[in-house]
Design a protein around this motif. Structure first.
Motif, PDB file in Angstrom:
ATOM      1  N   SER A  92      -2.537   2.665  -1.097  1.00  0.00           N
ATOM      2  CA  SER A  92      -1.959   1.403  -1.538  1.00  0.00           C
ATOM      3  C   SER A  92      -1.203   1.641  -2.843  1.00  0.00           C
ATOM      4  N   VAL A  93       0.102   1.294  -2.862  1.00  0.00           N
ATOM      5  CA  VAL A  93       0.948   1.552  -4.024  1.00  0.00           C
ATOM      6  C   VAL A  93       1.598   0.238  -4.468  1.00  0.00           C
ATOM      7  N   PRO A  94       1.220  -0.285  -5.637  1.00  0.00           N
ATOM      8  CA  PRO A  94       1.863  -1.507  -6.130  1.00  0.00           C
ATOM      9  C   PRO A  94       3.236  -1.213  -6.744  1.00  0.00           C
ATOM     10  N   SER A  95       4.074  -2.223  -6.756  1.00  0.00           N
ATOM     11  CA  SER A  95       5.395  -2.111  -7.363  1.00  0.00           C
ATOM     12  C   SER A  95       5.284  -2.465  -8.842  1.00  0.00           C
ATOM     13  N   ALA A  96       5.888  -1.655  -9.705  1.00  0.00           N
ATOM     14  CA  ALA A  96       5.851  -1.933 -11.137  1.00  0.00           C
ATOM     15  C   ALA A  96       6.713  -3.144 -11.470  1.00  0.00           C
ATOM     16  N   PRO A 131      12.050  -3.333   1.519  1.00  0.00           N
ATOM     17  CA  PRO A 131      11.571  -3.206   0.141  1.00  0.00           C
ATOM     18  C   PRO A 131      10.954  -1.846  -0.197  1.00  0.00           C
ATOM     19  N   TYR A 132      10.460  -1.129   0.802  1.00  0.00           N
ATOM     20  CA  TYR A 132       9.827   0.172   0.559  1.00  0.00           C
ATOM     21  C   TYR A 132      10.239   1.108   1.673  1.00  0.00           C
ATOM     22  N   ARG A 133      10.514   2.323   1.312  1.00  0.00           N
ATOM     23  CA  ARG A 133      10.915   3.335   2.282  1.00  0.00           C
ATOM     24  C   ARG A 133       9.985   4.531   2.102  1.00  0.00           C
ATOM     25  N   PHE A 134       9.515   5.077   3.218  1.00  0.00           N
ATOM     26  CA  PHE A 134       8.730   6.308   3.123  1.00  0.00           C
ATOM     27  C   PHE A 134       9.157   7.267   4.210  1.00  0.00           C
ATOM     28  N   ALA A 135       8.946   8.537   3.939  1.00  0.00           N
ATOM     29  CA  ALA A 135       9.350   9.579   4.874  1.00  0.00           C
ATOM     30  C   ALA A 135       8.348  10.726   4.828  1.00  0.00           C
ATOM     31  N   ALA A 183       1.169   1.922 -10.387  1.00  0.00           N
ATOM     32  CA  ALA A 183       2.380   1.179 -10.032  1.00  0.00           C
ATOM     33  C   ALA A 183       3.608   2.082 -10.148  1.00  0.00           C
ATOM     34  N   GLN A 184       4.532   1.914  -9.213  1.00  0.00           N
ATOM     35  CA  GLN A 184       5.734   2.743  -9.167  1.00  0.00           C
ATOM     36  C   GLN A 184       6.978   1.884  -9.379  1.00  0.00           C
ATOM     37  N   ALA A 185       7.928   2.412 -10.125  1.00  0.00           N
ATOM     38  CA  ALA A 185       9.167   1.697 -10.430  1.00  0.00           C
ATOM     39  C   ALA A 185      10.111   1.702  -9.241  1.00  0.00           C
ATOM     40  N   VAL A 186      10.984   0.720  -9.191  1.00  0.00           N
ATOM     41  CA  VAL A 186      12.000   0.644  -8.143  1.00  0.00           C
ATOM     42  C   VAL A 186      12.957   1.825  -8.300  1.00  0.00           C
ATOM     43  N   CYS A 238       7.325  -5.712  -9.469  1.00  0.00           N
ATOM     44  CA  CYS A 238       6.829  -6.909  -8.781  1.00  0.00           C
ATOM     45  C   CYS A 238       5.359  -6.693  -8.442  1.00  0.00           C
ATOM     46  N   PRO A 239       4.444  -6.981  -9.378  1.00  0.00           N
ATOM     47  CA  PRO A 239       3.023  -6.674  -9.179  1.00  0.00           C
ATOM     48  C   PRO A 239       2.378  -7.332  -7.954  1.00  0.00           C
ATOM     49  N   SER A 240       2.982  -8.417  -7.443  1.00  0.00           N
ATOM     50  CA  SER A 240       2.393  -9.075  -6.278  1.00  0.00           C
ATOM     51  C   SER A 240       2.727  -8.350  -4.970  1.00  0.00           C
ATOM     52  N   ARG A 241       3.603  -7.373  -5.019  1.00  0.00           N
ATOM     53  CA  ARG A 241       4.015  -6.641  -3.823  1.00  0.00           C
ATOM     54  C   ARG A 241       3.474  -5.218  -3.869  1.00  0.00           C
ATOM     55  N   LYS A 242       2.964  -4.766  -2.720  1.00  0.00           N
ATOM     56  CA  LYS A 242       2.518  -3.378  -2.638  1.00  0.00           C
ATOM     57  C   LYS A 242       2.768  -2.820  -1.255  1.00  0.00           C
TER      58      LYS A 242
END
Length: 168
Positions: A101-105, A62-66, A32-35, A107-111
């Protein structure tokens, strides 16, 4: 030998791309990764690139990737293209290479789910000459380019989706 029902079913699954759901690389869910914490999702050395992501905490994005270049001195042996433009699919010769797949620390229900696609190329190093050297001659390359017979390099593309409910 007559084809059996099982052989026909297997051939149909392969032809329709039903096996495409399984990526070439089998990996467990990431930690899990922190905001606000940027993290590397995967490195692709042959394209001189790495995928970097971050949970933003914003409802709109909610998530950004590059795709980030690893080094200005790196000489890529593969290309990285925008998945929105390339529209990778198994019907066009693309292979699902990896699903991260990376969950949010927070918000565990969001990945976030990042899919990496790979389209194999047919480029190969030149054959060694009598002196044991791999040489590329400008005249030969120019003639191949004019005849539109240049080898293709492996191409990568990545797409991202966010799954699950947000925690407000």
């Amino acid at each position: 030998m007559r084809p059996t029902v099982l052989m026909i079913a297997a051939a149909t699954l392969v032809a329709t791309g039903a096996f495409a759901a399984e990526p070439e690389i089998d990996r467990p869910e990431a930690s899990a990764q922190a905001v606000g914490a940027a993290h590397t999702l995967r490195s692709i050395p042959e394209a001189c690139a790495r995928l970097e992501g971050m949970f933003t905490g914003e409802a709109a994005e909610p998530y950004r990737f590059a795709v980030v270049r690893t080094s200005p001195n790196c000489q890529p042996r593969a290309r990285f293209v925008d998945a929105a433009d390339a529209k990778p699919s198994t019907a066009d010769g693309w292979l699902l290479n990896d699903r991260i797949s990376v969950p949010s620390a927070g918000c565990p229900s969001r990945k976030a789910v990042v899919e990496v696609w790979r389209k194999p190329g047919d480029a190969a190093p030149p054959a060694l000459d009598a002196q044991g050297r791999a040489r590329i001659y400008l005249g030969d390359s120019a003639a191949a380019a004019k005849a539109d017979k240049l080898a293709t390099v492996t191409t990568f593309a990545a797409s991202m989706t966010v799954e699950g409910q947000g925690c407000d």
